[in-house]
Design an enzyme around this catalytic site. Structure first.
Site, PDB file in Angstrom:
ATOM      1  CG  HIS A 113      -3.058   0.019  19.037  1.00 56.26           C
ATOM      2  ND1 HIS A 113      -2.016  -0.943  19.185  1.00 56.26           N
ATOM      3  CD2 HIS A 113      -3.807  -0.076  18.092  1.00 56.26           C
ATOM      4  CE1 HIS A 113      -2.083  -1.752  18.166  1.00 56.26           C
ATOM      5  NE2 HIS A 113      -3.392  -0.922  17.546  1.00 56.26           N
ATOM      6  NE  ARG A 137      -1.155  -7.112  18.825  1.00 54.75           N
ATOM      7  CZ  ARG A 137      -2.202  -6.534  18.787  1.00 54.75           C
ATOM      8  NH1 ARG A 137      -3.104  -7.236  19.372  1.00 54.75           N
ATOM      9  NH2 ARG A 137      -2.333  -5.375  18.571  1.00 54.75           N
TER      10      ARG A 137
END
Ligand code: FAD
Length: 645
Positions: free
Chosen positions: A249, A269
């Protein structure tokens, strides 16, 4: 004979995360007497850590969404190596599974007009993740747990016994799937608190044990992720599929060292957070690969407009699939443009009002405040890649979740391979757990009910061998043959640390042939030493003993990852080869299968210095034409070999 207790069930589900609980509910509702067994406390599985949401094409926020778009995104994210039938079933069935959760009491965040709200995530064309703040996994597990209790209450009303048809054995570890010939006959397990051994006899076993992250040093994964289910299946004779694909990740915490690896959810995000390097540059615009060029914004202005007007602008490249973002961060740090502690900056503080950040990202706010003394409403976070998810797993039949080659064995959730291809999209795991957890439970129950001959019996000798294997760390010999005498047994904690370091350094986010060969040598050495892993004390809650047993699993799984990663001479999704940096179309239809080399299935038999895993290639089934027709030919050309077009 160490086995003190045996019980008979129709279906045994190993694991009480989202996949295991959903499987157990389905099996019980189909009439099977079902036992769930888990290492952790009931309700504490790794799934509770899931933050961002469940991907399901409900079209609540953008009516353009539907299962076909979700299917396309999933295949693109997996770089077309997905078991396409799984991707299809997943995209079609995920909305029903989310609705069903609501009927069982889950309460998702809402849109202004009262529908289940859906948020943006990397690789998803539309806002698609149903969520509960950034604590979605907790709500999912709470709801499934509540449903299990409701079923137990129903059973109590009918039979006078809450556990007559559905029983949870918590804080118990399964160390072996038992077999009668080729067929499953049950599982061997021990209670973590007392060390007591027991056997659950059942013709159907569903493995739902999650992932493998604890073989890597920097990981977002919980203590449970020692690859047990992967190893249990291998030892039972089932193959593992495409184990080279491990997802790093892009955003884990990098500071302070004690919390390195803990996840910073992609929702940061999705909700507007941006990545910057030490020069303040939004560097992701420099890393949009050709296959995604048409779908992502070319300028910051366009990317920013997309949050308000997604129909007329393209999404910002911070929302590329995870593998792309993780590699980009790695490159920036390597080029000397990283943050002070070896990551990059992830900023929401300049993008949203403080009160919105605290409302939409409550866990992130507290995580940084309490663990790093960083106020994310006022300053940027420092983030870097962390081992997060394994796309590889038990090779299963797409429709039934039956493990290949072992009648009675089923697998669902992160432990199963195929669904996500070479890279999983965020949010697609929680939906995977529900869709394939349900299917595994259904088919496990049907298999048990459909047996025409007598149930496969548990063989005493096999149970005794499992008990002897579990007791071995208490009688570990000191030096290995040929080594100097007088050395104490190996410490399982030291071995684990060395394994994590080796996997992190040599089979991590960027891979090289020489390093992976070195990793295999280190693994051979660790296997030899793990034979002598010894523990003191007794069987009552003894974490050193538990780890000594888990080491067998981590070593097996790590060898699969290293061997498959060495074999695949291309870069695709979660597998990046510095020496083969391109995605190669000729590898698109190649699966790598790992099997146990020793057919007796005892990793302690034979020479541990020898590899324990054999690797074979197989050609994938061509994608069904009506599914291929969902893509433009120009796009397919980038992925598929000539003969498939
Ligand atoms: P788990 O939930 O891990 O359950 C495994 C179960 O198996 C546990 O009960 C464990 O005790 C048991 N077990 C293991 N070994 C044994 C054994 N030997 N014997 C008995 N029991 C055993 N995915 C999303 O889709 N959306 C997200 O927002 C998201 N956020 C995430 C955030 C974090 C921090 C992390 C780490 C992951 C996230 N993921 C997310 C991924 C997702 O949470 C996992 O892939 C998923 O929860 C795995 O579920 P599972 O049911 O397969 O396994």
């Amino acid at each position: 004979m160490s086995v003190v207790d045996r019980q008979e069930w129709d279906v045994v589900v190993v694991g009480a995360g989202g996949a295991g609980l959903r499987a157990a509910i389905e099996a019980r509702e189909r009439g099977a007497r079902t036992a769930v067994i888990c290492k952790s406390l009931f309700g504490k599985a790794h799934t509770v850590m899931a933050e961002g949401g469940i991907a399901a094409a409900m079209g609540n926020v953008n009516s353009g969404d539907n299962w076909q778009v979700h299917f396309r995104d999933t295949m693109r994210g997996g770089k077309f190596l997905n078991q396409w039938r799984m991707a299809e079933l997943h995209a079609r069935e995920a909305p029903d599974r989310v609705w069903e959760l609501e009927t069982w009491g889950a309460l998702f965040d809402r849109t202004k007009d009262g529908r289940i709200s859906q948020r943006n995530f990397g690789g998803h064309e539309y806002p698609r993740l149903a969520h509960v703040g950034d604590r979605t996994g907790l709500e999912l597990i709470r709801t499934l747990q509540q449903k299990i209790v409701a079923l137990q209450q129903e059973d109590h009303r009918e039979t006078g016994d809450y556990e007559s048809r559905l029983k949870v054995f918590q804080e118990c570890t399964v160390t072996r799937v038992l077999k009668d010939g080729s067929r499953v006959s049950g599982v061997f397990a021990y209670e973590r608190e007392s060390g007591r051994f027991f056997v659950l006899e059942a013709p159907s076993v569903v493995v739902a044990t999650g992932g493998i992250g604890k073989s890597f040093k920097v990981t977002s994964n919980s203590w449970e992720y020692t690859g047990d289910g992967h190893a249990l299946a291998l030892l039972a004779g089932a193959p593992l599929l495409n184990m080279e694909f491990v997802q790093f990740h892009p955003t884990g915490m990098v500071w302070p060292p004690s919390v390195k690896g803990i996840l910073v959810t992609e929702s940061v995000r999705g909700d507007g957070g941006v990545l910057r390097n030490s020069e303040g540059k939004r560097f992701m615009f420099d890393y949009i690969p050709d296959v995604f060029k048409e779908k992502y914004a070319e300028s910051e202005e366009e990317g920013d407009r997309w949050y308000e007007d997604p129909d007329h602008n393209r999404r910002p490249p911070e929302l590329l699939p995870r593998d792309e973002v993780a590699r980009a961060i790695n490159s920036e740090v390597k080029a000397g443009r990283g943050s002070p502690h070896g990551g990059v900056f992830l900023d929401v503080s300049t993008r949203m009002p403080a009160e919105v950040i605290r409302r939409r990202l409550p866990s992130m706010y507290h995580q940084f405040k309490e663990l790093a003394d960083v106020d994310i409403t006022a300053e940027a976070m420092e983030v870097g890649p962390t081992c997060h998810y394994v796309m590889g797993g038990i090779a299963v039949d797409s429709d039934t979740a039956a493990a290949r080659g072992v009648p009675g064995l089923f697998a669902a959730g992160e432990v199963a391979g195929g669904m996500h291809g070479s890279n999983r999209l965020g949010g697609n795991s929680l939906s995977d757990l529900l869709v394939f957890g349900r299917r595994a439970g259904l088919h496990a129950a049907e298999y048990a009910a459909g047996l025409t001959s007598a149930r496969p019996p548990v063989d005493d000798a096999e149970a005794d061998a499992a008990a002897a294997e579990a007791l071995r760390p208490f009688s570990a010999e000191g030096p290995a043959p040929g080594q100097e005498p007088g050395r104490p047994p190996e410490n399982p904690y030291t071995l684990h640390q060395e394994l994590q370091q080796a996997m992190n350094d040599l089979v991590g986010i960027i891979r090289r042939e020489g390093e992976m060969e070195q990793a295999l040598e280190r693994l051979a050495d660790l296997r030899v030493r793990a034979r002598r892993a010894g523990v003191e004390g007794h069987r009552q809650f003894n974490p050193g003993w538990h780890l000594a047993l888990d080491l067998r699993n981590m070593l097996l799984v790590s060898e699969c990852v290293a061997r498959a990663a060495l074999e695949r001479t291309e870069s695709r999704g979660g597998h990046t080869r510095e020496d083969h940096p391109e995605m190669d179309r000729t590898w698109r239809n190649v699966n790598l299968l790992c099997r146990l080399a020793d057919p007796v299935g005892d990793p302690a038999a034979g020479d541990p210095a020898r590899g324990q895993i054999t690797l074979t290639r197989e050609t994938t089934e061509p994608v069904r034409p009506d599914l291929l027709a969902l893509f433009e030919k120009e796009e397919l050309v980038k992925y598929l070999p000539e003969e498939e077009l």
